[in-house]
Design an enzyme around this catalytic site. Structure first.
Site, PDB file in Angstrom:
ATOM      1  N   ASN C  71      35.754  -7.689   8.842  1.00  0.00           N
ATOM      2  CA  ASN C  71      35.646  -8.058   7.619  1.00  0.00           C
ATOM      3  C   ASN C  71      35.498  -6.518   6.835  1.00  0.00           C
ATOM      4  O   ASN C  71      35.941  -5.889   7.159  1.00  0.00           O
ATOM      5  CB  ASN C  71      34.575  -7.002   9.169  1.00  0.00           C
ATOM      6  CG  ASN C  71      33.934  -5.830   8.919  1.00  0.00           C
ATOM      7  OD1 ASN C  71      33.408  -5.000   7.792  1.00  0.00           O
ATOM      8  ND2 ASN C  71      34.108  -5.143  10.139  1.00  0.00           N
ATOM      9  N   ILE C  73      33.380  -4.919   4.747  1.00  0.00           N
ATOM     10  CA  ILE C  73      31.670  -4.837   4.424  1.00  0.00           C
ATOM     11  C   ILE C  73      32.200  -3.150   3.357  1.00  0.00           C
ATOM     12  O   ILE C  73      30.995  -3.171   2.193  1.00  0.00           O
ATOM     13  CB  ILE C  73      30.815  -4.077   5.579  1.00  0.00           C
ATOM     14  CG1 ILE C  73      30.669  -5.671   6.667  1.00  0.00           C
ATOM     15  CG2 ILE C  73      29.314  -4.459   4.655  1.00  0.00           C
ATOM     16  CD1 ILE C  73      30.506  -6.614   5.927  1.00  0.00           C
ATOM     17  N   CYS C 132      36.144   4.827   9.391  1.00  0.00           N
ATOM     18  CA  CYS C 132      36.018   3.321   8.693  1.00  0.00           C
ATOM     19  C   CYS C 132      36.904   2.892   7.683  1.00  0.00           C
ATOM     20  O   CYS C 132      37.573   3.617   7.277  1.00  0.00           O
ATOM     21  CB  CYS C 132      35.064   2.884   8.253  1.00  0.00           C
ATOM     22  SG  CYS C 132      34.895   1.768   7.309  1.00  0.00           S
ATOM     23  N   LYS C 167      33.779   8.812  15.962  1.00  0.00           N
ATOM     24  CA  LYS C 167      33.822   7.558  16.519  1.00  0.00           C
ATOM     25  C   LYS C 167      35.227   7.593  16.122  1.00  0.00           C
ATOM     26  O   LYS C 167      35.600   7.797  14.679  1.00  0.00           O
ATOM     27  CB  LYS C 167      32.724   6.752  15.611  1.00  0.00           C
ATOM     28  CG  LYS C 167      33.785   5.091  16.249  1.00  0.00           C
ATOM     29  CD  LYS C 167      32.703   3.921  15.505  1.00  0.00           C
ATOM     30  CE  LYS C 167      33.279   2.546  15.962  1.00  0.00           C
ATOM     31  NZ  LYS C 167      32.195   2.048  15.132  1.00  0.00           N
ATOM     32  N   GLY C 219      36.388  -7.401  17.958  1.00  0.00           N
ATOM     33  CA  GLY C 219      36.629  -8.649  19.045  1.00  0.00           C
ATOM     34  C   GLY C 219      37.682  -8.463  19.387  1.00  0.00           C
ATOM     35  O   GLY C 219      38.365  -7.620  20.031  1.00  0.00           O
TER      36      GLY C 219
HETATM   37  C1  LIG Z   1      30.628  -6.712   9.726  1.00  0.00           C
HETATM   38  C2  LIG Z   1      30.883  -5.151  10.814  1.00  0.00           C
HETATM   39  C3  LIG Z   1      30.568  -4.119   9.950  1.00  0.00           C
HETATM   40  C4  LIG Z   1      30.938  -2.706  10.741  1.00  0.00           C
HETATM   41  N1  LIG Z   1      30.241  -1.910   9.729  1.00  0.00           N
HETATM   42  C5  LIG Z   1      30.521  -0.077  11.034  1.00  0.00           C
HETATM   43  C6  LIG Z   1      29.636   0.814  10.115  1.00  0.00           C
HETATM   44  O1  LIG Z   1      28.923   1.166   9.006  1.00  0.00           O
HETATM   45  N2  LIG Z   1      30.590   1.613  10.689  1.00  0.00           N
HETATM   46  C7  LIG Z   1      31.042   1.996  11.955  1.00  0.00           C
HETATM   47  O2  LIG Z   1      31.613   2.647  12.177  1.00  0.00           O
HETATM   48  N3  LIG Z   1      31.516   0.756  12.338  1.00  0.00           N
HETATM   49  C8  LIG Z   1      31.303  -0.452  12.325  1.00  0.00           C
HETATM   50  N4  LIG Z   1      31.717  -1.926  12.135  1.00  0.00           N
HETATM   51  C9  LIG Z   1      32.389  -1.435  13.488  1.00  0.00           C
HETATM   52  C10 LIG Z   1      31.683  -1.423  14.890  1.00  0.00           C
HETATM   53  O3  LIG Z   1      30.541  -0.657  15.532  1.00  0.00           O
HETATM   54  C11 LIG Z   1      32.758  -1.554  16.273  1.00  0.00           C
HETATM   55  O4  LIG Z   1      33.095  -0.236  16.310  1.00  0.00           O
HETATM   56  C12 LIG Z   1      34.503  -2.557  15.923  1.00  0.00           C
HETATM   57  O5  LIG Z   1      33.535  -3.803  15.291  1.00  0.00           O
HETATM   58  C13 LIG Z   1      34.264  -3.099  17.612  1.00  0.00           C
HETATM   59  O6  LIG Z   1      34.004  -3.671  18.203  1.00  0.00           O
HETATM   60  P1  LIG Z   1      33.517  -5.152  18.629  1.00  0.00           P
HETATM   61  O7  LIG Z   1      35.191  -5.642  18.581  1.00  0.00           O
HETATM   62  O8  LIG Z   1      32.943  -5.149  19.877  1.00  0.00           O
HETATM   63  O9  LIG Z   1      32.630  -5.188  17.212  1.00  0.00           O
HETATM   64  C14 LIG Z   1      31.363  -2.351  11.522  1.00  0.00           C
HETATM   65  C15 LIG Z   1      31.798  -3.953  12.386  1.00  0.00           C
HETATM   66  C16 LIG Z   1      31.594  -5.268  12.359  1.00  0.00           C
HETATM   67  C17 LIG Z   1      32.090  -6.865  12.521  1.00  0.00           C
END
Ligand SMILES: Cc1cc2nc3c(=O)[nH]c(=O)nc-3n(C[C@H](O)[C@H](O)[C@H](O)COP(=O)(O)O)c2cc1C
Ligand SMILES: Cc1cc2nc3c(=O)[nH]c(=O)nc-3n(C[C@H](O)[C@H](O)[C@H](O)COP(=O)(O)OP(=O)(O)OC[C@H]3O[C@@H](n4cnc5c(N)ncnc54)[C@H](O)[C@@H]3O)c2cc1C
Ligand SMILES: Cc1cc2nc3c(=O)[nH]c(=O)nc-3n(C[C@H](O)[C@H](O)[C@H](O)COP(=O)(O)OP(=O)(O)OC[C@H]3O[C@@H](n4cnc5c(N)ncnc54)[C@H](O)[C@@H]3O)c2cc1C
Ligand SMILES: Cc1cc2nc3c(=O)[nH]c(=O)nc-3n(C[C@H](O)[C@H](O)[C@H](O)COP(=O)(O)O)c2cc1C
Ligand code: FES
Ligand code: FES
Lengths: 306, 268, 306, 268
Positions: C71, C73, C132, C167, C219
């Protein structure tokens, strides 16, 4: 249509952009008659250190649910003296270009190993592995510290005129500063990237799958990360980039060319499919034919971004 | 050293596939190049998936061979063997082999005792075939319980295999190393040579017994592998002298039991 | 057998170890009746900055061949003023614990946002997103520089007594030094990890799949990397670790608990399977029953290594 | 604003699946909760794989509904739609819907022209059903060539759909926006309201035409999505006033054509 697969990089002229990833192809003859050298531009040996290294406790390899593998070989290698004594003669020189991967615990070790290899003729160049996740070092964080990397590269430069690529870890959020430092210190190319640090757990036995707990994560899951690093580096440096990370087919390879890579290292894929080099070369040629590209090298860096 | 044939790449064709027990399968593969040149304990490196899921090949011992055919006998453990069990007649299997070093056959004055644990029996079936027909031998096989037997009734009869089962459901009640000790107590042990393959715990116990009785033992080890060709150093086992590691795919899978440290946890 | 799923961490007492990953669950009410809050220990909002951010040019999301997503975003969010005006009231307080994720371009911004939120009652704590991959910053490399991270954390500590987790990015070969720095600066917990930097290319159109070229890779392919970071950090710090990275089922979650995580953030999985929290909680309970574990928290850090 | 039903999670059951053209499929799904509450241009977010490969759900417009049944009509583009095309009667499909905002129906004095491009016709079929039966309208559909028609002959007849094909193989020879311009030249354009859905290039051209003729146009946009629920901000499209982005899943998929910047590259 016939597609020109040769790649020119400074003093090098490779038959194809395909190389082997260090550590996945031994010292170049282990695959025997199973491998077809004609698809390769060159091979890169297992990383060689000054002294022999026994490597990490087993198990040393596992698979991940995500379709990759993790290894914790720990740079097991025969050391430069044994290498020169017993391995140099088995290198596939003449069949393809041969690059030696070098690893060390200090600037001096890199220099010493390269110096010893300067007497061996027929070597096309070196790859400096400053990014192996599998060994702990004393004070120097060689994989992370751009000053250390620059010091290694510039010192190696004083002892060799041969082609040198510096192989970096993907564990930088942004690769540009360290890439630039390596080039300023005299690197002829950059290899992007080495493995990620990864780990898997067997919940039934409550144990890590690897004896060393963590290891180097490679194969398809690594590809998007390596691709980002290749692209990031290509925006800032003007030396050729050797890509490494998760390529298993011709399309993967084309992605790396478009992102800015000039050469493509096949690593883990060779375990699953030792015939990959020939297959992948054909897949790349098919792509070129379909898109009226006459030279593979014309694709390098041709990603369209706004 | 014995002359070993160079490994080749061969597309084997499934001739027949049958289920031997709940989770054990026996595939007869047409693979003339490999079948004709394989010796006991050598293995093939099998591609289980064309789309790299799972990623790695799976090492499987070459089982009994006849003419252009070899047998692969395997237990379904995870995703790779599960895919193999779904093959059917006519399917092509991408093989590399024969790999590794075979068992050293017994000298004329040696009495071979073959000791298998579970699915570890596979390379021993080929060994059994490769011993001179008139060579006397014992062939022991341990299983946890009768229903897990990796070979069928006719094969057991034909080869005169003596079974041990942990729960006593068939044959000797106890583990196969205990059965081996019984045998040894009746034999002149300096003439005995043991050929063994099985799970880590069994190999560990077997090594102790053989050391105790000063018996030569050749063991075939199974560890996770990458290349299978000696290039990647994934398949290391510690040398018992503490001086680093040996590679199962290149220096093994057969080792003199005294050469290697047996870590049950690693061998599983 | 009944399994105790509660997790205690300092002042916090969570019903279950499951949290939402920031940015995957909006401000907490978007999933409406589709989500079952009772499986959650808490939720973490999309990262909030001082000023509203529009975010990156589309496309902002793509899939990878390796089974993950990327992503870009770009931290699109309404900004702290709009948040307090129109979003605070929609937070699912009462239903579950609510943590606010904060992001900034400077130490001062983090502090200012937290200060404003101190007046909002019912907030369980904050997560400081210093990692980020989707925004470029001026001089400060907030994701890589441990001094900057320590400065943010210690400054935030001066304005809040609430629970704060920091984080971090997975883009460190070894996480220990930066983890230690964050804890020394006053972090109550560490979140490991944010996304990897990744990229995919459409070779037919010769374009990146994302408008911003690179993005955050999450993921299943991320799991082995995040797991290694959790384990590495657990070896050196004694604050609780919040895991984030690729969990899609109960076994994944158990792996993270064993490696040393106390809480588990579900992120990308919610897009594919919004019912994941309930399913995963059940899968963890089944595991516990099978292994005679009476409290989920008993698993934390119970990996057996030599 | 119109009353919109809250999205629900529903396990739909495939009642019937049929192939409409080489790569287009039409599934009739028993999904009473969603079928009964969906309005034209709303969509369902469809889980295509239980094992997360591919990872994301796929957004698909709710097609014509009757009673407890809705229709999903889709073109196989990649791995997700390929899996959907393999469904058969009785299979369960995990749906979330209805999502997004529906088309605003025409005022009494407005004359609706429905303009579909390829598979973009799906939400328009439901719109066609939801207009009062006696409301006069034009329904235009563009395709590249006859064999790619996403609806079958009876449906075209029944709805009185006027076809345009780029290669002239059926109906009007030219693209559907050219056909629209023809229509407009014969109508009093300040009464016209256009309802459109189709590929990026078509939407781009359509917007220009509607601006030129000062016609109101509601367009339904398709972009890659994450959550589908307004939580992740993945589905942004730029506002035409330059002031940031709108979300297709939350603010759309229907937009007034003047609200959004149409970037053909992004919409594909
Ligand atoms: C669409 C999307 C937006 C995200 N936005 C943020 C965010 O604003 N702040 C943040 O700390 N992490 C953000 N993340 C990271 C997630 O919180 C998470 O740490 C990361 O996706 C890994 O975990 P997962 O594999 O379970 O998604 C975002 C992830 C995704 C997929
Ligand atoms: C030389 C040799 C000969 C073998 N011969 C046989 C045989 O004839 N019949 C048989 O059933 N099994 C044999 N094995 C073991 C067999 O290779 C594994 O059971 C199999 O690889 C497990 O794969 P999986 O996909 O089912 O399991 P998974 O659990 O999915 O495997 C995960 C990973 O671990 C590796 N792995 C797990 N257990 C072992 C093991 N014991 N040895 C090696 N790798 C392992 C797999 O290769 C794979 O990389 C042999 C192993 C070796 C090294
Ligand atoms: C609101 C809405 C309604 C839609 N209605 C329909 C419909 O009724 N019939 C139909 O055939 N298609 C429809 N689409 C497009 C459809 O979602 C994509 O064609 C489909 O997701 C492609 O998935 P794939 O696995 O086949 O392709 P892949 O190429 O494998 O998809 C890769 C990724 O890109 C995304 N993607 C690719 N193209 C599009 C696109 N045009 N729109 C959104 N995401 C895309 C996919 O979701 C996936 O994440 C709609 C899209 C939206 C947003
Ligand atoms: C078993 C194994 C051993 C490796 N050994 C080395 C090594 O000695 N030196 C090195 O620079 N890289 C080593 N690597 C990293 C590879 O060269 C390559 O950079 C990495 O695996 C990513 O590419 P891939 O996904 O194509 O394998 C090793 C990788 C594997 C899988
Ligand atoms: S498996 Fe590669 S060296 Fe043995
Ligand atoms: S898809 Fe998540 S906000 Fe639209």
């Amino acid at each position: 249509m016939s597609v020109d697969t040769t790649i020119r990089m400074g003093s090098l002229n490779l038959r194809t952009p395909l190389l082997t990833g260090s550590g996945t192809f031994g010292y170049g003859d282990e695959f025997g008659s199973i491998i077809d050298y004609s698809s390769f531009g060159g091979i890169i040996t297992k990383s060689i250190s000054l002294k022999p290294r026994a490597g990490n406790p087993p198990p040393r390899i596992c698979e991940t649910q995500s379709g990759g593998i993790i290894n914790s070989i720990g740079l097991a290698n025969v050391g430069i003296y044994n290498f020169i004594e017993s391995k140099v003669d088995t290198l596939p020189m003449g069949k393809t270009e041969v690059f030696l991967s070098i690893v060390g615990d200090s600037v001096e070790e890199y220099v010493e190993v390269v110096e010893k290899l300067e007497d061996v003729s027929g070597i096309a160049g070196y790859e400096l592995n400053v990014s192996c996740p599998n060994v702990r070092r004393g004070g120097l964080d060689l994989g992370g510290d751009k000053e250390a990397i620059a010091a290694i590269m510039s010192s190696v430069r004083t002892v060799t005129g041969r082609f040198v690529s510096v192989k970096l870890t993907p564990h930088y959020p942004v690769i540009a500063p360290v890439a630039q430092a390596a080039v300023d210190a005299g690197a002829d190319a950059l290899t992007l990237t080495n493995t990620l640090v990864g780990m898997e757990v067997d919940v039934e036995r409550r144990k890590p799958l690897l004896g060393n707990v963590t290891g180097g994560y490679s194969g398809p899951p690594l590809k998007p990360v390596a691709l980002a690093k290749v692209w990031q580096a290509a925006q800032v440096v003007d030396v050729p980039i050797w890509a490494s990370g998760g390529m298993v087919n011709g399309i993967d390879c084309i992605e790396f060319l478009l992102a800015g890579a000039s050469a493509l290292q096949l690593g883990s894929v060779l375990f699953a499919d030792p015939y990959a080099p020939g297959r992948i070369l054909n897949e790349m040629i098919e792509y070129c034919e379909r898109h009226d590209v006459t030279r593979l090298s014309d694709l390098v860096g041709k990603l369209e971004t706004r | 050293m014995e002359q070993i044939n160079l490994p080749i790449a061969e597309k084997g064709v499934v001739d027949q596939i049958r289920k031997i027990s709940d989770d054990t399968w026996d595939i007869k593969v047409f693979s003339p190049g490999i079948a004709k040149s394989s010796k006991a304990a050598q293995f093939v490196h099998v591609r289980v998936s064309e789309d790299f899921r799972p990623f790695l090949r799976r090492p499987l011992s070459v089982g009994p061979c006849s003419g252009d055919y070899l047998r692969l006998i395997f237990t379904v453990k995870g995703s790779g063997t599960r895919l193999l069990a779904q093959k059917s007649t006519g399917d092509v299997i991408d093989l590399i082999g024969p790999l590794g070093n075979p068992f050293k056959l017994p000298e004329d004055d040696e009495y071979p005792i073959i000791v298998g644990g579970g699915i570890g029996v596979v390379p021993l079936l080929l060994l059994d075939d490769q011993l001179e027909p008139d060579t006397p031998r014992d062939f022991l096989l341990g299983v946890r319980t009768e229903s897990l037997l990796p070979v069928d009734e006719p094969e057991i009869k034909h080869r005169n295999i003596q079974i041990a089962s942990d729960d006593g459901s068939i044959g000797f009640g106890g583990n196969v190393v205990q059965l081996l000790e019984r045998k040894l107590s009746k034999l002149q042990s300096n003439r005995v040579v043991v050929y063994a393959c099985g799970p880590g715990m069994m190999m560990y116990a077997l090594k102790q017994v053989c050391i105790k009785h000063s018996i030569k033992a050749y063991i075939s080890l199974e560890v996770p592998m990458g290349c299978g060709l000696g290039a990647c150093q994934s398949c290391a086992v510690p040398r018992s002298d503490g001086d680093g590691y040996l590679l199962v795919c290149q220096d093994g899978p057969v080792f003199d039991a005294t050469e290697v440290l047996i870590e049950p946890e690693v061998l599983r």
